[in-house]
Design a protein around this motif. Structure first.
Motif, mmCIF file in Angstrom:
data_model
loop_
_atom_site.group_PDB
_atom_site.id
_atom_site.type_symbol
_atom_site.label_atom_id
_atom_site.label_comp_id
_atom_site.label_asym_id
_atom_site.label_seq_id
_atom_site.Cartn_x
_atom_site.Cartn_y
_atom_site.Cartn_z
ATOM 1 N N GLN A 1 0.758 -1.021 0.028
ATOM 2 C CA GLN A 1 -0.019 0.146 0.105
ATOM 3 C C GLN A 1 0.845 1.140 0.019
ATOM 4 O O GLN A 1 0.629 2.179 -0.567
ATOM 5 N N MET A 2 1.972 1.265 0.547
ATOM 6 C CA MET A 2 2.984 2.366 0.744
ATOM 7 C C MET A 2 3.680 2.656 -0.517
ATOM 8 O O MET A 2 3.796 3.775 -0.956
ATOM 9 N N THR A 3 3.523 2.039 -1.355
ATOM 10 C CA THR A 3 4.040 2.081 -2.975
ATOM 11 C C THR A 3 2.891 2.694 -3.656
ATOM 12 O O THR A 3 3.323 3.447 -4.701
ATOM 13 N N LYS A 4 1.742 2.652 -3.285
ATOM 14 C CA LYS A 4 0.609 3.387 -3.883
ATOM 15 C C LYS A 4 0.206 4.666 -3.225
ATOM 16 O O LYS A 4 -0.599 5.314 -3.943
ATOM 17 N N LEU A 5 0.813 5.075 -2.200
ATOM 18 C CA LEU A 5 0.510 6.203 -1.414
ATOM 19 C C LEU A 5 1.134 7.414 -1.945
ATOM 20 O O LEU A 5 2.549 7.224 -1.908
ATOM 21 N N ASP A 6 0.926 8.517 -2.024
ATOM 22 C CA ASP A 6 1.644 9.642 -2.374
ATOM 23 C C ASP A 6 1.778 10.415 -0.871
ATOM 24 O O ASP A 6 0.737 10.905 -0.295
ATOM 25 N N PHE B 1 2.819 13.039 -0.193
ATOM 26 C CA PHE B 1 2.850 14.688 -0.177
ATOM 27 C C PHE B 1 1.330 14.786 0.175
ATOM 28 O O PHE B 1 0.630 15.748 0.179
ATOM 29 N N ALA B 2 0.493 14.054 -0.245
ATOM 30 C CA ALA B 2 -1.148 14.024 -0.070
ATOM 31 C C ALA B 2 -1.721 13.311 1.122
ATOM 32 O O ALA B 2 -2.861 13.598 1.435
ATOM 33 N N SER B 3 -0.866 12.398 1.674
ATOM 34 C CA SER B 3 -1.455 11.728 2.688
ATOM 35 C C SER B 3 -0.524 11.376 3.989
ATOM 36 O O SER B 3 0.766 11.106 3.499
ATOM 37 N N SER B 4 -0.897 11.641 5.106
ATOM 38 C CA SER B 4 0.440 11.273 6.206
ATOM 39 C C SER B 4 0.368 9.840 6.523
ATOM 40 O O SER B 4 1.250 9.460 7.233
ATOM 41 N N THR B 5 -0.642 9.088 5.807
ATOM 42 C CA THR B 5 -0.705 7.505 6.237
ATOM 43 C C THR B 5 0.575 6.738 5.925
ATOM 44 O O THR B 5 1.038 6.005 6.227
ATOM 45 N N LYS B 6 1.309 7.337 4.742
ATOM 46 C CA LYS B 6 2.622 6.676 4.191
ATOM 47 C C LYS B 6 3.571 6.721 5.122
ATOM 48 O O LYS B 6 4.185 5.805 5.869
ATOM 49 N N ILE C 1 11.204 9.391 6.994
ATOM 50 C CA ILE C 1 10.184 10.080 7.623
ATOM 51 C C ILE C 1 10.353 11.144 7.977
ATOM 52 O O ILE C 1 9.626 12.184 7.793
ATOM 53 N N SER C 2 11.569 11.572 8.818
ATOM 54 C CA SER C 2 11.996 12.842 9.429
ATOM 55 C C SER C 2 12.137 14.087 8.108
ATOM 56 O O SER C 2 12.000 15.127 8.670
ATOM 57 N N ALA C 3 12.364 13.569 6.819
ATOM 58 C CA ALA C 3 12.480 14.583 5.811
ATOM 59 C C ALA C 3 10.884 14.877 5.202
ATOM 60 O O ALA C 3 11.055 15.633 4.117
#
Length: 340
Positions: A30-35, A37-42, A69-71
């Motif tokens: 799922q993380m490969t599908k999440l942007d 910059f559009a969602s904090s879920t990643k 993560i920190s970046a």
């Protein structure tokens, strides 16, 4: 995704590693599908999966998944915990590789708790972030801070010019880690069904920090240790635990083992029982608990994974030399599944 992460965490604690892997791989997909910059879920999910890999003692995977993560270029609710998780994963990997960490590169403000009122008082009105993390993750903010303190202790152990002042600093990091854990363990609802995994992990970490505190204080008092400036360094017993560390550590492991048996978490039982052996509290009793926990893991392939993790733990630095009362395990029983 949060529900899948909770399932993965519960599978891990129950020693159902194949099932946990399926959930972890699903999260990674799922993380490969999440942007990001559009969602904090990643970023949030990356920290969660990194925590799972640390439980499995797969430090390379933990550091790799937490990278970046920190970046993240924007603030979000769980970013503080994600940033600390990334730092912890990088440190655990470096220490596993016996590399000295440059602690000056990042100020984590871990020792400030020793000069605050929090060192003696438990705040029962913590932030929503602190409460939420302990519910959604197997290790809350205080537990991660304590783990970072433990990493500082181990890192200073690797310093080439270790003197009495360095050992004193190690003691202070032990004290800070214990103070952070006390904040979490002292909550009125710390051991409820939603936060029990964090509670058990805090007990587990507490035992190790207490033993390190005892060993380091003994080293400062031993004039035959070869440390420079010994006798000139004074350590403030700010937590008032000097001389009681081993008994407190023993009680922490006892409680951790009892909870892991009561709520059907054989993997946590394995970790705590292994600590009984490695810390020298009760070698025969600890080995018996390990075997009993392995019997509670149904799948042969999952048992092999558990044994591999135990072997990795054997390679880690430990504190030892004391005896714990024999803690014989009851028969293995499968109870009603507790909440994740």
């Amino acid at each position: 995704l949060i529900c899948v992460a909770a399932m993965a965490s519960t599978y891990l604690y129950r020693g159902q590693f194949a099932a946990a892997r399926r959930n972890i791989e699903f999260l990674k997909m799922q993380m490969t599908k999440l942007d990001e910059f559009a969602s904090s879920t990643k970023a949030m999910s990356k920290g969660t999966v990194s925590s799972f890999y640390l439980l499995l003692h797969e430090f390379d995977n933990a550091a790799e998944i937490a990278s970046g993560i920190s970046a993240t270029q924007y603030g979000y609710f769980f970013k503080p915990i994600g940033t600390m998780q990334e730092e912890l994963a990088n440190r655990e990997l470096a220490l596993h590789q016996h590399k000295v960490i440059d602690s000056s590169a990042r100020d984590l403000d871990l020792l400030s708790i020793l000069s605050s009122s929090d060192v003696h008082n438990v705040n029962q009105n913590r932030t929503m972030l602190q409460q939420s993390v302990e519910t959604l993750s197997d290790r809350g903010i205080e537990a991660i801070r304590a783990a970072l303190c433990a990493s500082e202790v181990q890192n200073l152990e690797l310093q080439p010019n270790r003197n009495a002042n360095v050992v004193r600093t190690q003691v202070r990091y032990c004290q800070a880690g214990l103070a952070h854990l006390r904040e979490s363990l002292g909550q009125k609802d710390a051991n409820n069904h939603e936060r029990r995994k964090n509670y058990m992990m805090c007990l587990y970490q507490q035992a190790h920090l207490l033993c390190s505190h005892h060993k380091l204080l003994h080293l400062l008092q031993d004039r035959g240790s070869g440390l420079e400036d010994i006798g000139q360094v004074v350590v403030d017993d700010i937590l008032e635990i000097k001389g009681t560390e081993l008994e407190l550590a023993r009680k922490s492991l006892d409680e951790c083992i009892e909870l892991s048996i009561s709520f059907d978490y054989p993997f946590m039982q394995l970790l705590a029982a292994k600590s009984c052996v490695k810390l020298g509290f009760d070698i025969s009793g600890g080995e018996a608990l390990i075997q009993r926990a392995l019997e509670c893991i149904d799948s042969p392939s999952d048992r092999e994974v558990a044994k591999a993790i135990l072997s990795r733990i054997d390679d880690m630095q430990v504190v030892g030399g004391h005896t714990l009362k024999t803690h014989m395990p009851p028969s293995c029983q499968r109870g009603v599944p507790s909440a994740a």
